[in-house]
Design a protein around this motif. Sequence first.
Motif, PDB file in Angstrom:
ATOM      1  N   THR A 222       0.816  -1.214   0.000  1.00  5.03           N
ATOM      2  CA  THR A 222       0.000   0.000   0.000  1.00  5.03           C
ATOM      3  C   THR A 222       0.846   1.258   0.000  1.00  5.03           C
ATOM      4  OG1 THR A 222      -0.184  -0.061   2.423  1.00  5.03           O
ATOM      5  CG2 THR A 222      -1.950  -1.122   1.137  1.00  5.03           C
ATOM      6  N   SER A 223       2.153   1.116   0.231  1.00  2.00           N
ATOM      7  CA  SER A 223       3.059   2.258   0.146  1.00  2.00           C
ATOM      8  C   SER A 223       3.427   2.564  -1.301  1.00  2.00           C
ATOM      9  CB  SER A 223       4.343   1.999   0.960  1.00  2.00           C
ATOM     10  OG  SER A 223       4.067   1.924   2.336  1.00  2.00           O
ATOM     11  N   VAL A 224       3.492   1.531  -2.136  1.00  2.00           N
ATOM     12  CA  VAL A 224       3.931   1.728  -3.521  1.00  2.00           C
ATOM     13  C   VAL A 224       2.774   1.748  -4.512  1.00  2.00           C
ATOM     14  CG1 VAL A 224       6.162   0.667  -3.048  1.00  2.00           C
ATOM     15  CG2 VAL A 224       4.302  -0.753  -3.893  1.00  2.00           C
ATOM     16  N   ALA A 225       1.570   1.404  -4.069  1.00  2.00           N
ATOM     17  CA  ALA A 225       0.412   1.398  -4.975  1.00  2.00           C
ATOM     18  C   ALA A 225      -0.828   1.851  -4.214  1.00  2.00           C
ATOM     19  CB  ALA A 225       0.180   0.002  -5.557  1.00  2.00           C
ATOM     20  N   SER A 226      -1.735   2.515  -4.919  1.00  2.00           N
ATOM     21  CA  SER A 226      -2.978   2.992  -4.297  1.00  2.00           C
ATOM     22  C   SER A 226      -3.981   1.844  -4.213  1.00  2.00           C
ATOM     23  CB  SER A 226      -3.551   4.152  -5.101  1.00  2.00           C
ATOM     24  OG  SER A 226      -2.678   5.253  -5.077  1.00  2.00           O
ATOM     25  N   VAL A 227      -3.737   0.966  -3.277  1.00  2.00           N
ATOM     26  CA  VAL A 227      -4.610  -0.190  -3.069  1.00  2.00           C
ATOM     27  C   VAL A 227      -4.971  -0.259  -1.590  1.00  2.00           C
ATOM     28  CG1 VAL A 227      -3.635  -1.499  -4.992  1.00  2.00           C
ATOM     29  CG2 VAL A 227      -2.625  -1.724  -2.710  1.00  2.00           C
ATOM     30  N   THR A 228      -5.962  -1.076  -1.299  1.00  2.00           N
ATOM     31  CA  THR A 228      -6.360  -1.336   0.084  1.00  2.00           C
ATOM     32  C   THR A 228      -6.074  -2.797   0.396  1.00  2.00           C
ATOM     33  OG1 THR A 228      -8.124   0.318  -0.015  1.00  2.00           O
ATOM     34  CG2 THR A 228      -8.280  -1.341   1.713  1.00  2.00           C
TER      35      THR A 228
END
Length: 275
Positions: A222-228
């Motif tokens: 979640t730090s490198v991609a806008s995911v949950t």
Amino acid sequence: MRTWEDIGNGIKNFFGQFGNNWVEYVLQLLVLSVVFYLIFKILKTNKAGKFIAVVIAVVLPFGLIFTMSSHFSQDMSILVILMVALLVFTMFNTEIKRNLLDSNIKKNKTKLERLTISGVDLIIEETIRAVQNMSKKDIGALIVLSSENLPEGIIESGTVVNAAITSQMIEAVFYPKAPLHDGAMVIEGDKIYAAGCFLPLAQSENLPKEMGSRHRAALGVTSVASVTAIVVSEETGIISIVKNGVVKKKYADASDLKNALSEYYWSDLTKEGKL
């Protein structure tokens, strides 16, 4: 009424005040504008209002003075721009990586069926049921809600499943003796797209000791991609919701899970025009 010749002369006089190096000044101004556009975009995305105020009130005026003033050399102006760019990259390198991944979403990677409201509600109910069942049985799980914006290496590290989202399927994947239970499950829209995926681990030494590899993986991705990411602790059964590199909710209940899933389906995916 001014003629085209008068307008042309006015433009020449304006740039003429910079001397023979007016092209260099214009290029420097353009570079500076691009740098600050990227700064504002990153700060706005991360809701850093105070930083935006500082940039507007201090950094931007000084940057323009350095760039346009005849008292400073061209090398000095370029150096200032590079220093600003380096500062931004150093402070927001994680956010920059995340934004780059978001800008390269492969929209046609998965063809999603048009979901009705009842269809989305059913998926949310099935997911919540599976997560809560695994929590009660202390079965570890890591589910990533993706908008097709994960690095390709993550998907390639697992196995493409492309299965319907049901509580039975989710629990079967994370069953302790199942071959894919140790990795992460990636949900994309109305499908379990992949399972058994390996995620980048957060390397911070300040993380609580109770955070195991699943939590570190959730923080890392979640730090490198806008995911949950939804995490179920294997040791305690505690459910956590992770986003933007932080644990948004620990001891998450059904209501918290519903909010996170609803935000994913009615916000993240609809921005991509998928529902």
